[in-house]
Design a protein around this motif. Structure first.
Motif, PDB file in Angstrom:
ATOM      1  N   GLN A   1       0.821  -1.213   0.000  1.00  0.00           N
ATOM      2  CA  GLN A   1       0.000   0.000   0.000  1.00  0.00           C
ATOM      3  C   GLN A   1       0.850   1.256   0.000  1.00  0.00           C
ATOM      4  O   GLN A   1       0.526   2.244  -0.676  1.00  0.00           O
ATOM      5  CB  GLN A   1      -0.928   0.006   1.212  1.00  0.00           C
ATOM      6  CG  GLN A   1      -1.963   1.136   1.190  1.00  0.00           C
ATOM      7  CD  GLN A   1      -2.864   1.061  -0.030  1.00  0.00           C
ATOM      8  OE1 GLN A   1      -3.558   0.064  -0.238  1.00  0.00           O
ATOM      9  NE2 GLN A   1      -2.873   2.111  -0.868  1.00  0.00           N
TER      10      GLN A   1
ATOM     11  N   ASP B   1       0.572   4.106  -2.849  1.00  0.00           N
ATOM     12  CA  ASP B   1       0.399   5.530  -2.544  1.00  0.00           C
ATOM     13  C   ASP B   1       1.502   6.349  -3.207  1.00  0.00           C
ATOM     14  O   ASP B   1       1.249   7.454  -3.702  1.00  0.00           O
ATOM     15  CB  ASP B   1       0.426   5.755  -1.029  1.00  0.00           C
ATOM     16  CG  ASP B   1      -0.774   5.153  -0.319  1.00  0.00           C
ATOM     17  OD1 ASP B   1      -1.772   4.829  -0.994  1.00  0.00           O
ATOM     18  OD2 ASP B   1      -0.697   4.991   0.922  1.00  0.00           O
TER      19      ASP B   1
ATOM     20  N   LEU C   1      -2.301  -6.403  -3.728  1.00  0.00           N
ATOM     21  CA  LEU C   1      -2.824  -6.385  -2.357  1.00  0.00           C
ATOM     22  C   LEU C   1      -3.372  -7.761  -1.965  1.00  0.00           C
ATOM     23  O   LEU C   1      -3.210  -8.198  -0.811  1.00  0.00           O
ATOM     24  CB  LEU C   1      -3.904  -5.318  -2.216  1.00  0.00           C
ATOM     25  CG  LEU C   1      -3.395  -3.867  -2.198  1.00  0.00           C
ATOM     26  CD1 LEU C   1      -4.560  -2.897  -2.304  1.00  0.00           C
ATOM     27  CD2 LEU C   1      -2.585  -3.601  -0.923  1.00  0.00           C
TER      28      LEU C   1
END
Length: 475
Positions: free
Chosen positions: A35, A39, A60
């Motif tokens: 993650q 980002d 993920l």
């Protein structure tokens, strides 16, 4: 030795090996690592355009499975739970591999390349495909499908090619480690333009299976790219070894040089710059010279050398006679009738003037002579230290450069890298410092065939003592 910055860097600038250890020790989860990188992609990729296909959802999901394996006490691979990036010339099952061309836009392979499979088996998680020039046939990364990649140190400069998107995303912290490839410059050059590390191992060490174009496999090398030599060595340890498919990849993983140095003997290093590969930017030559002194301080026998055989022949032109002599006829099966869909890079590739069979055979002979010259060099020395690119990262779409006051063709960017594709020698690109324009400068270490261990050992020592160690282009 400089103090490592891994404990204070943000997650997206941690080493891949460090991330794997943190995941294994339950200091962080794989989901959190993935993650963080997603980002980072959202924040930075619009500024560099290195990512062409993002596998966020799949990554993920794979990370959640990786975390379960940690919690269940399962046996974990060396990159368990760590995301990685993949040059868009390397096949990924069920994920587009568009090869930088409208001719392959939306193409989805049904099988992973061998190197991708090996990274997955080591626990790594595919996160993104990265940008390339059309057909991987240029020293800049630009095409009509996914556009131009920009250098994270300066967007007015190129991150290089053909693994330019790969080098840009790793340098900027979008990926900790990745897979690129190299037929003349394409691992080491982009690494130098963006201040990361990359290894072109001995030809055949790493299987080429699942890379486009399939032609030129006698010169292409797939390799690992990362911000540190330590991570590159880890990546290399995972992807090397015969796969039973690539006819050039036939060597045992532990194959050794035929004429290794004696036990206890100092590593013998010769260094060269302008005389063999000139003109070279004076700041780059100064960096090579300073690295030579560092290696001497580290206990190596070091001396400046001359390579008369490099001074007397235009090896670059000779090599490209062979490259285009194979590539252009092969690509005609895809390009015929679709010329309007080609980028300027693709058009230039297909318009390259081919020579007759006699000239082609003469070029083959000259390359064989080059191999002999280097075989003789490595009877006397263990390592050759030299520039990677003769200049720092260049502006976009230039046809010529001015280097040390001399105007040269854009092809000159490959003067110090292509000879080691032609000969198949292992070569490592190592980040060293920043230029007066705050652009990265790397040096190149070359060893005898099958002696990756020596240049990886020296490369790690050099990098950890370098000015560039721990510095990044984008906050």
């Amino acid at each position: 030795m400089k103090t490592p910055t891994s404990k204070i860097d943000p997650i997206y600038y941690q080493e891949a090996g460090t991330l794997a250890q943190m995941i294994r020790n339950k200091e962080i989860t794989s989901v959190e690592v993935v993650q963080v990188h997603l980002d980072r992609v959202a924040e930075i990729n619009p500024r560099i355009n290195g990512v062409v296909t993002l596998m966020g959802e799949q990554a993920l999901e794979a990370a959640a499975i990786a975390d379960k394996a940690v919690n269940n006490g399962e046996v974990l691979g060396p990159l368990h739970g760590v995301p990685f990036s993949i040059k868009d010339a390397i096949d990924t099952a069920g994920v587009p591999t568009q090869r930088g061309s409208r001719l392959f836009a939306g193409f989805i392979p049904d099988k992973d390349a061998t190197v991708v499979t090996r990274m997955k088996n080591a626990g790594a998680i595919p996160l993104m495909k990265t940008n390339i020039p059309e057909f991987s046939a240029h020293w800049e990364s630009d095409n009509l499908v996914t556009g131009r990649s920009l250098n994270p140190w300066n967007p007015d400069r190129t991150p290089g090619g053909s693994s330019g998107g790969e080098s840009a995303v790793i340098a900027a912290g979008l990926s900790p480690i990745g897979l690129g490839s190299d037929v003349a410059i394409s691992l080491r050059g982009p690494a130098a333009f963006t201040g990361i590390a990359a290894l072109k191992a001995t030809h055949g060490r790493v299987p080429y299976t699942g890379h486009f174009p399939t032609v030129l496999s006698r010169f292409w090398h797939i390799g690992a790219m990362a911000r540190t030599v330590k991570d590159v060595a880890l990546g290399y340890s995972i992807i090397n070894g015969a796969d039973g498919i690539d006819g050039y990849s036939i060597f045992a993983r532990d194959a050794q040089p035929a004429n290794f140095r004696l036990p206890g003997q100092k590593i013998r290093v010769g260094w060269v710059s302008d005389t063999a590969f000139g003109p070279v930017d004076p700041e780059i030559t100064a960096t090579v010279k300073a690295t030579a002194q560092l290696l001497k301080d580290l206990g190596c026998d070091v001396e400046e050398v001359r390579l008369p055989f490099m001074e007397d022949t235009d090896w670059l032109t000779t090599y490209f006679v062979l490259i285009y002599g194979e590539l252009v006829p092969y690509m005609e099966q895809f390009t015929k009738g679709h010329e309007a869909d080609l980028h300027v890079i693709g058009k230039a590739t297909m318009d390259y003037p081919l020579l007759n069979a006699t000239e082609y055979v003469k070029a083959e002979g000259r390359i064989e002579a080059l191999k002999s010259h280097f075989a003789n060099y490595f009877l006397q020395y263990d390592v050759l230290l030299l520039p990677v690119n003769p200049m720092t990262a260049t502006g976009h779409s230039l046809q010529e450069y001015v280097v040390d006051g001399k105007t040269v063709s854009a092809y000159h960017v490959m003067a110090a890298t292509a000879p080691f594709n032609a000969t198949g020698l292992p070569a490592l690109s190592v980040p060293i410092t920043l230029s007066s324009e705050r652009l990265p400068i790397n040096v190149q270490l070359v060893a005898r065939w099958f002696d990756e261990a020596t240049i990886l050992e020296l490369g790690e020592k050099i990098q950890t003592n370098s000015d560039a160690y721990g510095k990044h282009p984008i906050a």
